[in-house]
Design an enzyme around this catalytic site. Structure first.
Site, short mmCIF file in Angstrom:
data_model
loop_
_atom_site.label_atom_id
_atom_site.label_comp_id
_atom_site.label_asym_id
_atom_site.label_seq_id
_atom_site.Cartn_x
_atom_site.Cartn_y
_atom_site.Cartn_z
CG ASP A 12 -1.98 -1.22 1.24
OD1 ASP A 12 -2.20 -1.53 0.30
OD2 ASP A 12 -2.11 -1.81 2.31
CE LYS A 15 2.29 -2.27 -4.35
NZ LYS A 15 2.09 -1.89 -3.09
N GLY A 16 0.04 1.86 -7.28
CA GLY A 16 -0.82 1.87 -8.25
C GLY A 16 -0.79 3.59 -9.02
CG ASN A 37 -2.53 -10.83 -2.47
OD1 ASN A 37 -2.43 -10.55 -3.91
ND2 ASN A 37 -1.57 -11.22 -1.82
N GLY A 39 -4.44 -4.24 -3.61
CA GLY A 39 -5.40 -3.21 -4.26
C GLY A 39 -4.83 -2.05 -4.45
CG HIS A 40 -2.03 -1.86 -7.05
ND1 HIS A 40 -1.03 -2.49 -7.96
CD2 HIS A 40 -1.78 -2.38 -5.79
CE1 HIS A 40 -0.48 -3.43 -7.35
NE2 HIS A 40 -0.45 -3.37 -5.98
NE ARG A 142 6.14 -31.19 -7.81
CZ ARG A 142 7.10 -31.98 -7.40
NH1 ARG A 142 8.06 -32.20 -8.12
NH2 ARG A 142 6.86 -32.75 -5.96
CD GLN A 221 0.73 -8.94 -2.67
OE1 GLN A 221 1.51 -9.39 -3.50
NE2 GLN A 221 -0.43 -8.63 -3.07
CB THR A 236 1.85 -12.20 0.40
OG1 THR A 236 0.81 -12.72 -0.35
CG2 THR A 236 3.13 -11.74 -0.41
CB ALA A 296 -7.21 -0.50 -1.47
N GLY A 299 -10.73 -3.00 3.57
CA GLY A 299 -11.30 -2.06 4.20
C GLY A 299 -10.78 -2.05 5.60
P1 GDP Z 1 -0.86 0.50 -3.39
O1 GDP Z 1 -1.43 -0.89 -3.09
O2 GDP Z 1 0.54 0.56 -3.31
O3 GDP Z 1 -1.20 0.61 -4.78
O4 GDP Z 1 -1.44 1.65 -2.67
P2 GDP Z 1 -3.31 1.59 -2.11
O5 GDP Z 1 -3.91 2.30 -3.06
O6 GDP Z 1 -3.48 0.51 -1.60
O7 GDP Z 1 -2.93 2.84 -1.11
C1 GDP Z 1 -2.36 4.06 -1.20
C2 GDP Z 1 -3.44 4.95 -0.89
O8 GDP Z 1 -2.90 6.28 -0.86
C3 GDP Z 1 -4.61 5.29 -1.83
O9 GDP Z 1 -5.81 5.50 -1.30
C4 GDP Z 1 -4.03 6.30 -2.75
O10 GDP Z 1 -5.16 6.93 -3.44
C5 GDP Z 1 -3.30 7.35 -1.68
N1 GDP Z 1 -2.28 8.07 -2.07
C6 GDP Z 1 -1.46 7.85 -2.89
N2 GDP Z 1 -0.17 8.65 -2.82
C7 GDP Z 1 -0.80 9.51 -2.10
C8 GDP Z 1 0.11 10.74 -1.83
O11 GDP Z 1 0.96 11.24 -2.11
N3 GDP Z 1 -0.77 11.31 -0.84
C9 GDP Z 1 -1.99 11.19 -0.37
N4 GDP Z 1 -2.59 11.87 0.72
N5 GDP Z 1 -2.60 9.94 -0.51
C10 GDP Z 1 -1.75 9.19 -1.73
P1 IMO Z 2 -0.94 -4.17 -2.33
O1 IMO Z 2 -0.52 -4.61 -3.53
C1 IMO Z 2 -1.09 -4.58 1.95
C2 IMO Z 2 -1.05 -8.71 3.66
C3 IMO Z 2 -2.26 -8.88 4.27
C4 IMO Z 2 -1.62 -10.28 5.14
C5 IMO Z 2 -0.36 -10.74 4.38
C6 IMO Z 2 -1.02 -12.07 3.76
O2 IMO Z 2 -2.09 -3.42 -2.24
O3 IMO Z 2 0.38 -3.43 -1.65
P2 IMO Z 2 -2.29 -12.62 1.70
O4 IMO Z 2 -3.72 -12.35 1.38
O5 IMO Z 2 -1.30 -12.30 0.65
O6 IMO Z 2 -2.31 -14.29 2.08
O7 IMO Z 2 -2.08 -12.18 3.10
O8 IMO Z 2 -0.20 -9.78 3.39
N1 IMO Z 2 -1.17 -8.18 2.21
C7 IMO Z 2 -1.07 -6.88 2.00
N2 IMO Z 2 -1.09 -5.65 2.71
N3 IMO Z 2 -1.04 -4.34 0.75
C8 IMO Z 2 -1.20 -5.53 -0.21
O9 IMO Z 2 -1.11 -5.49 -1.37
C9 IMO Z 2 -1.42 -6.89 0.49
N4 IMO Z 2 -1.47 -8.07 0.04
C10 IMO Z 2 -1.44 -8.66 1.02
O10 IMO Z 2 -3.04 -8.08 4.87
O11 IMO Z 2 -1.11 -9.53 6.38
MG MG Z 3 -2.91 -1.63 -1.98
#
Ligand code: GDP
Ligand code: IMO
Ligand code: MG
Length: 421
Positions: A12, A15-16, A37, A39-40, A142, A221, A236, A296, A299
Site C-alpha cells: 500500500d 504503487k498504483g 490480495n 489493491g492499487h 504441482r 504487496q 504473502t 483498499a 477495508g
Molecule cells: P498500492 O497498493 O501500493 O497501490 O497503494 P493503495 O492504493 O493500497 O494505497 C495507497 C493510498 O494512498 C490510496 O488511497 C491512494 O489514493 C493514496 N495515495 C497515493 N499517493 C498519495 C499521496 O501522495 N498522498 C495522499 N494523501 N494519498 C496518496
Molecule cells: P498491495 O499490492 C498490504 C497482507 C495481508 C496479510 C498478508 C498475507 O495493495 O500493496 P495474503 O492475502 O497475501 O495471504 O495476506 O499480506 N497483504 C497486503 N497488505 N497491501 C497488499 O497489497 C497486500 N497483500 C497482502 O494483509 O497481512
Molecule cells: Mg494496496
C-alpha cells in the site's frame, strides 16, 4: 529493457498511483506476482478506481497490459474488474493479455484460506482471504490449474479432481460452509476469461523487449511481505522483490534496468505480524486519519507508524533499488516533529540489520528526530518551493539509504507529484 516498480514496505505504498503516473513512458505494463490480495488505487477523471488483478496501465490507450505467469488469478475478480474498467470507456479486450502459465485461484482455495486462518486463532496471518496462500501451495505442490488449461476440453474434469482433493482437506479442517455460489461465479468467470488474449507470456514479453519496447513490471504487496525476505510467517506467498520479475514474467536478469522503489513518508501495515515502528498512540491515529489508512482490498484499518530506515535499507539491498519515490508526504504536513527509525535495539544491542526473526526477539526501534515542515504542500508543483525542513527530511533518508528520492507524491491525485532530483 524492463524497469521494475515495487513497494519497499508492507504494501500500500501508492504503487498504483505511481505506475499510472509513469505509464505514459512505457509500451507494456506487467504484473509479475500476487493476485487479488493487491489493491492499487488510481484516480481517473477524479474518480477513484481500485485495481486488484489488472495492471495499472489499463487506462492508457496505447499501453499493453500483461498478467504474468507469476500471478495467481481469480476469474471472478477479473470479470468484476473488467466491468469497472469498461465503465470508464476502456476496451479491455484490446489491451489486456494473460499468460497461459498464470495459476488459477479456485473457490476451494478461498475456502482453504479461510479455514486455515480460523484454525490459527490468535496467530493468524491476517490474510486477505482471497485464496493466495493455498493457490501458491498448489503451484509449488504441482497440482494447480493454469489459465492455459481453461482452453482444454477436460478442464471441468481437472477442476473436479482438484476440488475433491481440496474437499478432503476442508473436511479435516472442519470447514463446512456451502461454496456452491462461489463455484457458480467461478465458472462464469472462466467462461468470460476464454474470450481473452491468452498468450505465451514469456515469448510475448521477450519479443517486445527485442523490439526495444519499454516494459514496466508492476509489483504487488511490498518487500517486507516477500515470502523469503519478509517478516515470515507474516508474509504473502510470493516473491515480491525484483527477483520475482524474472520468474514471474520469464524475463532474464540482464534485461532489468531501473528498480524504482516506492515508500511512504511514514509506514503502514495491514494484517498481523511484527511492525517495529508501529504507534499505538494519538500520533498513530493521526496518521491513519489524515492518510485515510484503510485497506483498499479489505477495508481494514491499517496500522501506522514512523518510517523505518532499517527495513527500508534492507529492502533497497535485496531489490537493488536504483531510485526512490516517496509517497504521502502531504500526510506529514501538520506534524511539529517527525521521527525516523535508524537502528533496532535487539535484546539490548543496537544494530542496523533486520534480524532473522523479528517476531520472537525483544526489539525496540531507535529513533532520530527531524523537524516537521508544518506547511501544506499538497498544491505544490516545483521542488524549489518545498519547505526546508522537508528537504532536510528527504536528505536524511537519502543519506541513510545511499539511494536518492527522485519523486515526492504530495496527494492522491494524478498530478500531485513533484520531481525532486
Ligand atoms: P498500492 O497498493 O501500493 O497501490 O497503494 P493503495 O492504493 O493500497 O494505497 C495507497 C493510498 O494512498 C490510496 O488511497 C491512494 O489514493 C493514496 N495515495 C497515493 N499517493 C498519495 C499521496 O501522495 N498522498 C495522499 N494523501 N494519498 C496518496
Ligand atoms: P498491495 O499490492 C498490504 C497482507 C495481508 C496479510 C498478508 C498475507 O495493495 O500493496 P495474503 O492475502 O497475501 O495471504 O495476506 O499480506 N497483504 C497486503 N497488505 N497491501 C497488499 O497489497 C497486500 N497483500 C497482502 O494483509 O497481512
Ligand atoms: Mg494496496
Amino acid at each position: 529493457m524492463v524497469d521494475v516498480l515495487l513497494g519497499l514496505q508492507w504494501g500500500d505504498e501508492g504503487k498504483g498511483k505511481i505506475v499510472d503516473y509513469f505509464a505514459s513512458g512505457y509500451d507494456l505494463i506487467a504484473r509479475f506476482q500476487g493476485g487479488p490480495n493487491a489493491g492499487h488505487t488510481l484516480y481517473i477523471n477524479d474518480k477513484k478506481v481500485v485495481l486488484h488483478q489488472i495492471p495499472s496501465g489499463i487506462f492508457h490507450d496505447h499501453i499493453v497490459n500483461l498478467i504474468g505467469n507469476g500471478v495467481v488469478l481469480d476469474a471472478v475478480t477479473l470479470k468484476k474488474e473488467c466491468e469497472t474498467v469498461a465503465s470508464f470507456g476502456v476496451d479491455y479486450t484490446k489491451n489486456l493479455y494473460i499468460s497461459e502459465r498464470t495459476n488459477l485461484i479456485l473457490p476451494t482455495h478461498r475456502a482453504l484460506d479461510k479455514a486455515s486462518e480460523s484454525l490459527k486463532g490468535n496467530d493468524k496471518i491476517g490474510s486477505t482471504l482471497k485464496g493466495i496462500g493455498p493457490a501458491y501451495m498448489d503451484k509449488t505442490g504441482r497440482n494447480a490449474l493454469r489459465v492455459g488449461d481453461i482452453l482444454d476440453k477436460n478442464f471441468t474434469t481437472q477442476y473436479i479432481r482438484l476440488r475433491l482433493k481440496h474437499q478432503k482437506l476442508l473436511d479435516s479442517m472442519h470447514f463446512n460452509e456451502d461454496i456452491s455460489a462461489w463455484e457458480e461465479e467461478f465458472f462464469e468467470g472462466i467462461e468470460f476469461m476464454r474470450k481473452f488474449k491468452i498468450v505465451n507470456g514469456e515469448y510475448f514479453i521477450n519479443e517486445k523487449i527485442r523490439q526495444n519496447k519499454k516494459v514496466l513490471a508492476e509489483g504487488a504487496q511490498g518487500s517486507m511481505l516477500d515470502v523469503d525476505f519478509g517478516t515470515f510467517p507474516f508474509v504473502t506467498s510470493s516473491n515480491t522483490i525484483s527477483a520475482g520479475v524474472c520468474t514471474g514474467l520469464g524475463v532474464p536478469p540482464q534485461k532489468i534496468k531501473e528498480v524504482i522503489g516506492v515508500t511512504k513518508a511514514y509506514c503502514t501495515r495491514v494484517g498481523g505480524g511484527p511492525f517495529p515502528t508501529e504507534l499505538h498512540d494519538d500520533t498513530g491515529e493521526k496518521l491513519r486519519k489524515i492518510g485515510n489508512e484503510f485497506g483498499a482490498t479489505t477495508g481494514r484499518p491499517r496500522r501506522c507508524g514512523w518510517i523505518d530506515l532499517v527495513a527500508l535499507n534492507f529492502a533497497c539491498m535485496v531489490n537493488g533499488v536504483t531510485q526512490l519515490v516517496m509517497t504521502k508526504a502531504d500526510v506529514l504536513d501538520s506534524f511539529e516533529e517527525l521521527k525516523v527509525c535508524s537502528a533496532y535495539k535487539v535484546n539490548g544491542r543496537e544494530q542496523k540489520e533486520v534480524p532473522y526473526q523479528i517476531t520472537k526477539v525483544a526489539l525496540d526501534p531507535v529513533y532520530e528526530s527531524c523537524k516537521g515542515w508544518n506547511t501544506d504542500i499538497s498544491a505544490m508543483k516545483d521542488a524549489k518551493n518545498l519547505p526546508g525542513a522537508m528537504k532536510d527530511y528527504i536528505a536524511h533518508i537519502n543519506q541513510y539509504l545511499g539511494v536518492g528520492i527522485k519523486y515526492v507524491s504530495n496527494g492522491p491525485g494524478r498530478e500531485q507529484i513533484i520531481r525532486v532530483a
